[in-house]
Design a protein around this motif. Sequence first.
Motif: not given
Length: 681
Positions: A81-84, A104-112, A178-190
Amino acid sequence: MTESARPGQSVREGLRSRRWLLWGALLLLVGLLLGVLVFLAGEYEEGRDQAALERDAALVVSDIRSGLVRNVQTLQSLHSVAPTADSWTAPAAELLAAHREIVRLEWRASGLDVLAERDTPFLASLSGYLGRDQSLHDVRQACDNARRLSGPAFSPSYFWPMSSGVGMELMEMCLPVTRNGRPDGFLVATYSLPGVLAELTNKDLLRGRGLAFSEPDGTRLALHSTVAVSGRTLHTSALLDLPGHTLMVRLESPRRALGLFPNVLTAVVGVLSLALLAVLALLGRDMRRRQRAELEVADALAFRKAMENSLVTGLRARDMQGRITYVNPAFCQMVGFSAEELIGTGLPAPWWPPELFDEYQRRQAVRLAGQTLPREGYESVFQRSDGTRFPVLIIEAPLIDAQGVQTGYMSAILDLTEQRRVEDLNRTSQDRLQATARLATVGEMASLLSHELNQPLAAISSYATGTLNLLAGPAGELPQADLQLAMRRIGEQAERAGRVIKSVADFVRRREQVREAVAPQSLLDAIAPLLGLQAKKLGIRVQIDLAPGLPLVQCDRTMVEQVLLNLARNGMQAMPEGDPPARSGQRVLTLAVRQSRLLAGASPGGRAQKAWVEFAVTDHGQGLSTDVQDKLFTPFFTTKAEGMGLGLSLCRTVIEQHGGALGFEPAQPRGTVFRFTLPVA
Ligand code: ADP
């Protein structure tokens, strides 16, 4: 006996020790076999358990893998749902609360760079001890992989110490979003590895088992549960192949093998083994019995053999074709062939006299035709190996085997040689007795006749002389009347002589078989006067010696008196005047009577069972020379000028006719004793 017994004993002992050795080997082998069987059964059971464990380990691995895949989908939903950064946190917390394995859950940008993050509510001390940047390396590795794979990727696991003093093995999973078909970083689950084990596996499958993540060398990384019991365990490892990293899952299970018979198969094998041992024991007992029976049979056989060997009767077995199958030593001795020479020989048998072949062949044919054989046997003649013949008695019987089938003939053979000899002897003595008896009668008649005929013959002779004298006178004046008288007288005397002969003949005939019970004393009394007269004339003393309490004897009184008289007269004649010299005091004739168990002149054991009375007449004359002894009882043998030589032969006939016996032996110190016996009435 002992010589033959000793080797037999040592052979038996040898057999016994060998038997024990064999039994020992058998028991050892059976024991080994059973051991191997029990071991193999155990191994088989263990193999089955191991296989089941491996299957379960594969199931566990697939459970974990599918859990992780499910989690990936759940995690992707966070970004659908394209979160903020703010709107991301709440569903992330929700997700963490639902999935304890993710810490732990992290949302990281493409540069981590971290855009948003959230820790699990279940572990307060997770980030208190070390900074998050300590794990950045692992995150980067995972995300590099994820970028390359365009899908979720895992980092190697690492140990994360916590402020509470403990720590846990963690592993990063990076999922490109992805967001709207484009890469939008990573979801990191520990992921917490213990959490993965606890949450993503089937609880039922793991009951009582140990589950852990481990290094290839067996070092445990994360432990979910351990096997409760100590002791040997079964274990298996399965690889959990994740993108970017591979983990090893180790599943342990306690061995079910407790005690000796841990399971049905082993128990069955055990029971079968016990049954086998029992059967072995029974077999052993049976064998011992068998051996005892064998020994008994051997003893019985030896006894039978000894018996056969000591038999004097010949034994011979033939088969249905007439071939010899068995002979005993007595038979071999009889015919003079050895057993080896005889066994197997057929017809004609080696002991058949050649001239009787045909007859024996016929007899054999009758027998083989199956006709019954006489039970009392039949007589035959055999020929020895040296050619001599001998008579035999053969008793034959069919030989029936254990199944009741006739297999041949068994014969018992008696050598009749000795029996024939005795029979011949008896026949000759019988003949001699009859001859003597006839002679005795003749002698008796002769002496009586000579006595009785003397008178008429003398009268006839004198009448004849008178007649001749008358006839010698002048021819014209023959005294007719005198001549007639003389002739009549001659006729009368001749008639008288005829009567004498007839009466003597009658007398002799009548005298047969006049037996009565007589006291021995009365026999001696009857001859005493006559004896006394003669003894007085010769100057001999007669001594009578009667044992007390003598029984009566059964005899012809006159005959026995005659025998006694005869023996006494012979005895006295053997002691003429001067021989033996009068001063030696030996001119005594003794007549002794006593009871005897033995028949005079007979060997003991013959007719000795009857009671006898023995008469003995003893003189001390010159005795009997061997020459005289040989001819003593021969009729008409005499050494005396006026003797008739009939006395002793008559005496013996008389005594034998009474059933007794007459014999003689030298007397002491010289002379002869004549003894005879008479049966007790
Ligand atoms: P006989 O008296 O008529 O001669 P016997 O038959 O009585 O006939 O005896 C035969 C012979 O046996 C006699 O001639 C005599 O030689 C011998 N003899 C018999 N008795 C005796 C005896 N007691 N002692 C020695 N010789 C005897």
